[in-house]
Each structure stands twice: as structure tokens, then as C-alpha cells.
Design a protein around this motif. Sequence first.
Motif, PDB file in Angstrom:
ATOM      1  N   ALA A  77      12.681   8.718  -4.823  1.00 25.69           N
ATOM      2  CA  ALA A  77      11.315   9.229  -4.632  1.00 25.69           C
ATOM      3  C   ALA A  77      11.095   9.606  -3.171  1.00 25.69           C
ATOM      4  CB  ALA A  77      10.289   8.182  -5.078  1.00 25.69           C
ATOM      5  N   TYR A  78      11.569   8.751  -2.236  1.00 26.55           N
ATOM      6  CA  TYR A  78      11.419   9.103  -0.822  1.00 26.55           C
ATOM      7  C   TYR A  78      12.214  10.360  -0.476  1.00 26.55           C
ATOM      8  CZ  TYR A  78       8.520   5.348   1.044  1.00 26.55           C
ATOM      9  OH  TYR A  78       7.459   4.531   1.352  1.00 26.55           O
ATOM     10  N   LEU A  79      13.418  10.487  -1.012  1.00 24.57           N
ATOM     11  CA  LEU A  79      14.218  11.681  -0.713  1.00 24.57           C
ATOM     12  C   LEU A  79      13.526  12.933  -1.261  1.00 24.57           C
ATOM     13  CD1 LEU A  79      17.811  10.288  -1.469  1.00 24.57           C
ATOM     14  CD2 LEU A  79      16.727  10.592   0.780  1.00 24.57           C
ATOM     15  N   ASP A  80      13.040  12.858  -2.492  1.00 29.29           N
ATOM     16  CA  ASP A  80      12.348  14.013  -3.087  1.00 29.29           C
ATOM     17  C   ASP A  80      11.124  14.404  -2.267  1.00 29.29           C
ATOM     18  OD1 ASP A  80      14.143  14.059  -5.133  1.00 29.29           O
ATOM     19  OD2 ASP A  80      12.809  13.142  -6.629  1.00 29.29           O
ATOM     20  N   GLN A  81      10.362  13.397  -1.855  1.00 23.67           N
ATOM     21  CA  GLN A  81       9.140  13.689  -1.098  1.00 23.67           C
ATOM     22  C   GLN A  81       9.470  14.185   0.314  1.00 23.67           C
ATOM     23  OE1 GLN A  81       6.048  13.810  -2.612  1.00 23.67           O
ATOM     24  NE2 GLN A  81       7.483  13.524  -4.298  1.00 23.67           N
ATOM     25  N   ARG A 128       6.096   8.458 -10.018  1.00 23.89           N
ATOM     26  CA  ARG A 128       7.075   7.526 -10.593  1.00 23.89           C
ATOM     27  C   ARG A 128       6.560   6.103 -10.525  1.00 23.89           C
ATOM     28  NH1 ARG A 128      13.045   8.602  -9.399  1.00 23.89           N
ATOM     29  NH2 ARG A 128      13.176  10.825  -9.097  1.00 23.89           N
ATOM     30  N   LYS A 129       7.033   5.289 -11.472  1.00 18.61           N
ATOM     31  CA  LYS A 129       6.722   3.853 -11.450  1.00 18.61           C
ATOM     32  C   LYS A 129       7.790   3.166 -10.599  1.00 18.61           C
ATOM     33  CE  LYS A 129       4.730   0.098 -13.202  1.00 18.61           C
ATOM     34  NZ  LYS A 129       3.840  -0.337 -12.133  1.00 18.61           N
ATOM     35  N   GLU A 142       4.153   5.965  -5.218  1.00 17.07           N
ATOM     36  CA  GLU A 142       4.037   6.123  -6.677  1.00 17.07           C
ATOM     37  C   GLU A 142       3.084   7.265  -7.015  1.00 17.07           C
ATOM     38  OE1 GLU A 142       2.828   2.216  -8.132  1.00 17.07           O
ATOM     39  OE2 GLU A 142       4.857   1.921  -8.917  1.00 17.07           O
ATOM     40  N   ARG A 143       1.948   7.312  -6.310  1.00 18.44           N
ATOM     41  CA  ARG A 143       0.973   8.377  -6.586  1.00 18.44           C
ATOM     42  C   ARG A 143       1.566   9.743  -6.254  1.00 18.44           C
ATOM     43  NH1 ARG A 143      -2.490   4.545  -4.357  1.00 18.44           N
ATOM     44  NH2 ARG A 143      -2.465   5.561  -2.331  1.00 18.44           N
ATOM     45  N   GLU A 152       0.843  -1.221   0.000  1.00 17.62           N
ATOM     46  CA  GLU A 152       0.000   0.000   0.000  1.00 17.62           C
ATOM     47  C   GLU A 152       0.864   1.251   0.000  1.00 17.62           C
ATOM     48  OE1 GLU A 152      -3.562  -1.807   2.832  1.00 17.62           O
ATOM     49  OE2 GLU A 152      -2.580   0.061   3.462  1.00 17.62           O
ATOM     50  N   LEU A 153       1.913   1.226   0.832  1.00 20.24           N
ATOM     51  CA  LEU A 153       2.742   2.421   0.945  1.00 20.24           C
ATOM     52  C   LEU A 153       3.594   2.649  -0.301  1.00 20.24           C
ATOM     53  CD1 LEU A 153       3.763   2.088   4.689  1.00 20.24           C
ATOM     54  CD2 LEU A 153       2.317   3.886   3.703  1.00 20.24           C
ATOM     55  N   TRP A 154       4.025   1.578  -0.986  1.00 18.72           N
ATOM     56  CA  TRP A 154       4.751   1.773  -2.251  1.00 18.72           C
ATOM     57  C   TRP A 154       3.813   2.399  -3.282  1.00 18.72           C
ATOM     58  CZ3 TRP A 154       9.583   2.035  -1.614  1.00 18.72           C
ATOM     59  CH2 TRP A 154      10.315   1.107  -0.869  1.00 18.72           C
TER      60      TRP A 154
END
Length: 380
Positions: free
Chosen positions: A155-159, A82-83, A77-78, A71-73
Motif C-alpha cells: 500500500a505504501y509503495l502504491d501510494q 485496503r484493510k 487504509e483510507r 492514526e497513520l495506518w
Amino acid sequence: MGQVYDVIVIGLGGMGSAAAYQLAKRGRKVLGLEQFGPAHDQGSSHGGSRIIRQAYYEDPAYVPLILRAYELWRELERESGRKLLTITGGLMLGEAGSEVVAGSLASAQQHGLPHERLSAEMIRKRFPALQPPAGVAGIYEVNAGYLHPENCVEAYLDQALAHGATLRFYETVTGWKATARGVTVQTASSSYTAARLVVCPGPWASSLLHDMGVEHRVERVAQFWFDAQDFYYQFRPSQFPVFLWEVENGVKLYGFPALDGRAAGVKVAYYPTRDWTTAEGLDRNVRQEEVMVMRNYLQGRIPSLASADCIRTITCMHTFSPDGHFVVGHHPRHANVVVASGFSAHGFKFASVIGEIVADLSVAGETRHPVALFSPRRFG
Ligand SMILES: Cc1cc2nc3c(=O)[nH]c(=O)nc-3n(C[C@H](O)[C@H](O)[C@H](O)COP(=O)(O)OP(=O)(O)OC[C@H]3O[C@@H](n4cnc5c(N)ncnc54)[C@H](O)[C@@H]3O)c2cc1C
């Protein structure tokens, strides 16, 4: 003395990037410190692919966590656009009584996970790249697939940045101290203070967590890409699953479809290697003998790869806890320090939920997730 943060996260690899994101998203003032660059290839979270699967042979206790991790992945993505997670199906192979086959089946049955039981003959027909001899059994798991680890970390770093975190790269932590009043973290160039600390050290655990009373052992492993251009149709991601094959003496051979197109090769690897090392002392050169060992495991199982050229290799590290289960929880000596280490060769798929757990423990002191299995105190 610099700015005071709510939480400092040491290590921004698989686990630390997810933890920094979860903490920043909850409105904490986060400082993340990383010795290398973003999504680097020097630790444990690189190589373009990581298997994700639900029928967990290691212990059915992991299944509720992996379901939340999916769910968290998808949420990441949303948010990031990113895929990150691709479902290909996953095939677990071995003798019927092997850890991988019997354990995956038990987990799938206990948790009602969609799966099929395949004979060696059915496997050869359906996935002609795989040539298991008679007697090998397979469990095909519908919801298995792979994550792209570098993209997940990025993606985690960007977010995390988007939620206001401060991330400092190429800054090595040389020491930290915790007292009842807070924590101080020393780097080569600065000193930082915060109310709390999160340590996600990967294979550097023994230097950052030396007073925790848990022995971490680091295993040197390699990832290999074989040229499968002539057999590309057999390895296309639409045709070929991720697989994990328990061969002799508990050795596990695993691999992926040809993820990056015809010319990029098919990635395979094996473990355990029992090639014990330290993060600081790692020999990053993959020797020809190691390619031969890999080739021998492919022989008679995946013949098209066994006879193909090995076109790329890279080392990686596994960090084992004494019992092979994760080490996630409060540091036994410091109530304001949370650790996430010892992912024992199977952690990446859980990074998203580990980030959530670490943030729960750091912010609220507790988590709704079942984490008793991971207690840092269990080693006495
Ligand atoms: C070849 C290979 C295949 C794998 N396959 C799978 C798989 O298919 N599925 C799966 O689920 N798992 C798999 N794993 C395991 C999984 O990748 C790891 O469990 C996971 O990546 C560990 O993440 P981590 O955050 O603990 O470590 P890392 O990602 O290495 O992060 C630790 C970070 O801490 C930083 N750091 C350490 N010390 C300091 C310091 N003093 N100062 C600043 N920064 C510091 C490091 O630079 C690093 O970035 C595999 C591992 C390997 C090596």
C-alpha cells in the motif's frame, strides 16, 4: 549520470516504503531503490502478520509514537482502500514481575490505556486455547491487534507511486557517497544523484551503514504455522487475541489467531534465538530441531498446537541495535543523510510513524516527535 532527485531512499521494506510515501506526498522528487521485488519475503517484513499494541513494555516513551502510528495506518487504509490493521485485543502473559507483564501494566497505567488484569484461571476460561498454569498473570489490552505487513508495504509503495515517486526494484545499491553538495548512489547498473539520502537497510545495515559507528547484530528467527483445524473455533479471529507470553529465561512466545481460515494454520514464533547471522549468510532452511523447540514452548501452554502438525515455516531476521532501541536520525557524519535502522525485533508496528519522522528529518531537519531515545549518536 542519471536524473537528479530530491531524495533517494535505499531499501523499500517496512520503513523505506513508508518513508518514500511520506516524502513523495510532500512533493519531493523521490527515487526508491530496492534489491528485491515489492513486499518480498527475504528481509524482515513478511509472514502475513505483525503484532501492534499500545501498552509498550519496552519503554513507555514509545507510547506517543505508537498512538500516532495507529492514526497513520488508518490514514493509509483510507487512501489505499485496503484493510491493513485489525483489532483483536492482545494478551500479555508471564509471571507478575516479568518484563512483559509488569512493563505492559506500567505503560498502560502511565498512559491511561484501556486494559484488564486477568488471572490464569480467567484466561483459561475466556481463551480456552491458552492453558497458563496458576501463577501466570495476564494483561489484556483492548486496542491491540495485528497488521498485514506485505499489504502495508504494498500500500505504501502504491501510494508513493501515486504521489509521483520513482521506484526501482531488483536494483542493488553497491555504495553511496555524501558530500556537502549532495549524494551519489551507486547500483550494479547505474549511478544516481540527489540532494539527500535516506537509508532504511533492515538487516543489511552493516553493509550500507558501515561508517556510522553503530554495531547492528542480525538474529535468525523462524515463523511457524501449526494445523489447528480441529480446534479452529478456539482460534477464530473473532475469539482469539494476539498474544505475547514471556516464558523461562526471558524467552517470548507469541502468536496470532487463525487469520487465513481453517486450513492455513495458526502462526506462532519465539525469540530470542541468539542464532546470530548476517543478511548475506542467512540459512533459510528451518530445521526439524527448531520445530521441536517451538513445540516444547507450546507444551503445557497451548496444548492443541503442541500436538498439531507444523504445516509451514519461514525464516526472518531481527536487526538489533546495541541497546535494543531504534536508530533513527541524521547520520553522525553526513547532515544530508537520514537513517532508520536497528528495529530490534519490534519495529513493524511503528513503520507508519517512522516514515513520517524520516520525512520530517530529511525535509525540515527536525521532527515534532520525541526521538531522542533513537539518536544514532548515543553510542558515542
Ligand atoms: C519473525 C518476525 C516477527 C516480528 N514480529 C513483529 C511484531 O509482531 N510486531 C512488530 O512491530 N515488529 C515485529 N518484527 C520486527 C519488524 O518486522 C521489523 O522491525 C521491521 O520489519 C523492520 O523493517 P525494515 O524496513 O527495517 O527492514 P526490511 O523490511 O527488511 O527492509 C529493508 C529493505 O532494504 C532492502 N535493502 C537492503 N540492502 C539493500 C541494498 N544494498 N540495495 C537495495 N535494497 C537493499 C532490503 O531488500 C529490504 O527490502 C518482527 C520481525 C520478524 C523477523
